[in-house]
Write an enzyme that holds these catalytic residues in place. Structure first.
Site, PDB file in Angstrom:
ATOM      1  N   ASP A  96       0.848  -1.198   0.000  1.00  0.00           N
ATOM      2  CA  ASP A  96       0.000   0.000   0.000  1.00  0.00           C
ATOM      3  C   ASP A  96       0.883   1.248   0.000  1.00  0.00           C
ATOM      4  O   ASP A  96       1.633   1.488   0.950  1.00  0.00           O
ATOM      5  CB  ASP A  96      -0.881  -0.038   1.254  1.00  0.00           C
ATOM      6  CG  ASP A  96      -2.163   0.754   1.103  1.00  0.00           C
ATOM      7  OD1 ASP A  96      -2.156   1.742   0.355  1.00  0.00           O
ATOM      8  OD2 ASP A  96      -3.166   0.380   1.738  1.00  0.00           O
ATOM      9  N   ASP A 196      -2.963   4.778  -2.391  1.00  0.00           N
ATOM     10  CA  ASP A 196      -3.928   5.421  -1.509  1.00  0.00           C
ATOM     11  C   ASP A 196      -4.327   6.793  -2.050  1.00  0.00           C
ATOM     12  O   ASP A 196      -3.466   7.571  -2.469  1.00  0.00           O
ATOM     13  CB  ASP A 196      -3.288   5.566  -0.120  1.00  0.00           C
ATOM     14  CG  ASP A 196      -4.246   6.094   0.916  1.00  0.00           C
ATOM     15  OD1 ASP A 196      -5.239   5.416   1.206  1.00  0.00           O
ATOM     16  OD2 ASP A 196      -3.975   7.197   1.451  1.00  0.00           O
ATOM     17  N   GLU A 246      -6.970   3.901  -5.294  1.00  0.00           N
ATOM     18  CA  GLU A 246      -8.124   4.345  -4.520  1.00  0.00           C
ATOM     19  C   GLU A 246      -8.489   5.740  -5.001  1.00  0.00           C
ATOM     20  O   GLU A 246      -7.671   6.659  -4.931  1.00  0.00           O
ATOM     21  CB  GLU A 246      -7.794   4.374  -3.025  1.00  0.00           C
ATOM     22  CG  GLU A 246      -8.974   4.852  -2.186  1.00  0.00           C
ATOM     23  CD  GLU A 246      -8.591   5.205  -0.761  1.00  0.00           C
ATOM     24  OE1 GLU A 246      -9.463   5.087   0.125  1.00  0.00           O
ATOM     25  OE2 GLU A 246      -7.430   5.604  -0.525  1.00  0.00           O
ATOM     26  N   HIS A 320     -10.795  -1.287   5.304  1.00  0.00           N
ATOM     27  CA  HIS A 320     -10.445  -0.777   6.626  1.00  0.00           C
ATOM     28  C   HIS A 320     -11.039   0.597   6.916  1.00  0.00           C
ATOM     29  O   HIS A 320     -10.912   1.097   8.041  1.00  0.00           O
ATOM     30  CB  HIS A 320      -8.923  -0.721   6.760  1.00  0.00           C
ATOM     31  CG  HIS A 320      -8.299   0.192   5.743  1.00  0.00           C
ATOM     32  ND1 HIS A 320      -8.164  -0.153   4.417  1.00  0.00           N
ATOM     33  CD2 HIS A 320      -7.796   1.445   5.854  1.00  0.00           C
ATOM     34  CE1 HIS A 320      -7.603   0.847   3.756  1.00  0.00           C
ATOM     35  NE2 HIS A 320      -7.374   1.822   4.609  1.00  0.00           N
ATOM     36  N   ASP A 321     -11.660   1.217   5.933  1.00  0.00           N
ATOM     37  CA  ASP A 321     -12.283   2.532   6.115  1.00  0.00           C
ATOM     38  C   ASP A 321     -13.801   2.469   6.149  1.00  0.00           C
ATOM     39  O   ASP A 321     -14.457   3.515   6.265  1.00  0.00           O
ATOM     40  CB  ASP A 321     -11.869   3.472   4.974  1.00  0.00           C
ATOM     41  CG  ASP A 321     -10.433   3.952   5.092  1.00  0.00           C
ATOM     42  OD1 ASP A 321      -9.915   3.986   6.226  1.00  0.00           O
ATOM     43  OD2 ASP A 321      -9.830   4.281   4.059  1.00  0.00           O
TER      44      ASP A 321
END
Length: 543
Positions: A96, A196, A246, A320-321
């Protein structure tokens, strides 16, 4: 067939996956210990959230050194062993990359604070305007997006937490530094990268106030974003590797460009529009029941639109968000098993590459915390205070946080029914939900009708059926917003998928046409009859 089209990716939030040394925090060796489990699940790639050196103000998304391992997660030797052993299991690792910002603890930012002009230009520093912040942009974690540094007499931009300073991608030296990060991990055997909030990296030359929004319209899918991505991917030689971006508050047109092979930017993209259908007035912290008609329309727009543009989707419910999908869009009570399986079918049989978030494959639910003190997420604690200041009672604010908090997806992985869920021998960094006694891997491995067994089947179906991996897609009119249906086609073959999003029987237009058709997958023991879908029933019919 392109390799990633029939693949499935498993996302690991490292802090909550498996703790190997009893300190209550998941780590690299914990992942190594579960590679056999992941192999039996059938997945092809593991995306691991950041484990780099970090003060952990945003759980690792505030990177202080991209080329070193945070000691709480292990050592560089552990990382190298994990890469090697995953490859031996036939599983590629995706790391990531948080390239929009660094931690303010990063060496570059610390040098900038001394007034070093070279490193000040690594970030976005601006003079005050009329004694105030350069713009009225709002941080995604609340408050103004600018922080004043008295010793410099300047503000720096932080679209996220104040400890996450945005990088200046217009500086070629910054772009070269970040390319070297990719080269470093690629050389060690990493086989893919997740980027990200990568569509926020290109800021406009003129920074101005936003009087109709929070500023995002000026920097989202910014002016040189496609140029920057092409350069990053081309110069590091990762065009043929597994890459996903993302994309925050993005547009379909931009995502077609990001994920069209002709553009040579990314293999696929995450977009989040479908996860805002329960945002009242478009606000994350304003609750409403999911609008399933809007959900269907968004799936249709993005699936068919990306197909038309020759681009590829990343398919997901959870990360995870996000809160847990079964609590949010399904039923984590009476129809827990049926709704979790239905949500799996809906995503996994679409056009794109599916992502399973840790625990999704066993039906893990929202946390169910009863106090704000149980939350560790900076966004959640910030917004609890904001909601209270806006006039909500503490009870009302806690309920909203309970529905929306990122910690819902961050509770420790539930491996077994023991006190600490098999996650740790110590005290977990975040409280374990009480339902781990029956929602856990060990229990589901013994149950052939479990959600885990069903997910293994979904992963295998994509490998065995070219129509799922490579077929076209068209959404169908079911005569109701309670059911989402679509048709996959390849050559003369056809697969039709129906998913009931309600906890009651729903009559469906056109379903009777498939009487006698071959059921490829159904989340009940046997497929229903006639033109009615049972509560949360999912049915995929071939022919």
């Amino acid at each position: 067939m392109s390799g990633f089209r029939n693949s499935t990716v498993y996302q690991i939030y490292i802090k909550s996956f498996c703790d190997s040394n009893g300190d209550g925090i998941g780590d690299l060796n914990g992942i190594r210990s579960k590679l056999d489990y992941l192999k039996t699940l059938g997945i092809d790639y593991i995306w691991i959230t950041p484990f780099f050196k970090s003060p952990m103000n945003d759980n690792g998304y505030d990177v202080a050194d991209y080329l070193s391992v945070n000691p709480m997660f292990g050592t560089m030797e552990d990382a190298e062993a994990l890469i090697r052993e995953a490859n031996e299991h036939g599983i590629g690792l995706m790391f990531d990359m948080v390239f929009n910002h660094t931690s303010t603890d990063h060496e570059w930012f610390q040098k900038a604070l001394t007034g070093d002009p070279k490193y000040m230009d690594y970030y976005i520093f601006r003079d005050p305007v009329d004694g105030h912040a350069p713009t009225n942009w709002v941080s995604k974690f609340g408050g103004n997006a600018w922080e004043y540094v008295p010793s410099l007499g300047k503000y720096y931009l932080h679209l996220f937490d104040v400890s996450q300073a945005d990088l200046n991608w217009e500086n070629p030296a910054v772009r070269e530094e970040l390319k070297n990060v990719i080269r470093f991990w690629k050389q060690k055997g990493v086989r893919g990268f997740r980027f990200d909030v990568v569509n926020l990296i290109s800021k406009p030359d003129l920074l101005e106030d936003d009087f109709i929004g929070d500023g995002r319209r000026f920097y989202t899918d910014g002016p040189r974003i496609h140029q920057h991505l092409k350069e990053l991917v081309g110069d590091t030689g990762i065009a043929e590797m597994m890459t996903v971006g993302e994309m925050s508050s993005t547009s379909l047109d931009n995502c077609v460009r990001y994920a069209n092979p002709i553009e040579r930017e990314l293999k696929m993209v995450f977009s989040f529009h479908h996860l805002k259908v329960d945002y009242k007035g478009g606000e994350k912290w304003a609750l409403m029941d999911p609008d399933f008609g809007a959900l269907r329309d968004l799936f249709c727009k993005w699936q068919e639109g990306m197909q038309e543009g020759g681009a590829w989707n990343a398919l997901f419910w959870c990360n995870h968000d996000q809160p847990r999908a079964v609590s949010r869009f399904g039923d984590d009570g009476k129809y827990w098993k049926e709704s979790a399986k239905m949500l799996g079918v809906l995503i996994h049989l679409m056009r794109g590459t599916p992502y399973i978030y840790q625990g999704e494959e066993i039906g893990m639910t929202n946390a169910g915390y009863t106090s704000i003190d149980q939350y560790g997420d900076v966004e959640s604690t910030n917004y609890f205070d904001i909601l209270c200041k806006e006039g909500k009672t503490p009870e009302e604010a806690l309920h909203i946080i309970g529905e929306r908090s990122r910690d819902n997806g961050r509770t420790p992985m539930q491996w077994d029914g023991s006190e600490m869920a098999g996650f740790t021998t110590g005290t977990p960094w975040l409280s374990i939900p009480a339902n781990h006694t029956y929602i856990n891997v060990a229990a589901e491995e013994q149950d052939p009708d479990s959600i885990l067994a069903f997910y293994k089947k979904l992963v295998q179906l994509r490998k065995e059926n070219e129509i799922i991996a490579d077929g076209g897609i068209r959404f169908l009119d079911t005569g109701t917003s309670d059911v989402i249906a679509y048709e996959r086609t390849l050559g003369g073959e056809k697969l039709t998928v129906y998913c009931n999003l309600r906890a009651y029987d729903v009559p469906v237009k056109g379903l009777t046409e498939f009487a006698g058709g071959e059921i490829l997958v159904c989340n009940y023991a046997s497929a229903g009859e006639g033109g009615v879908l049972r509560p949360f029933e999912a049915r995929a019919i071939r022919g």
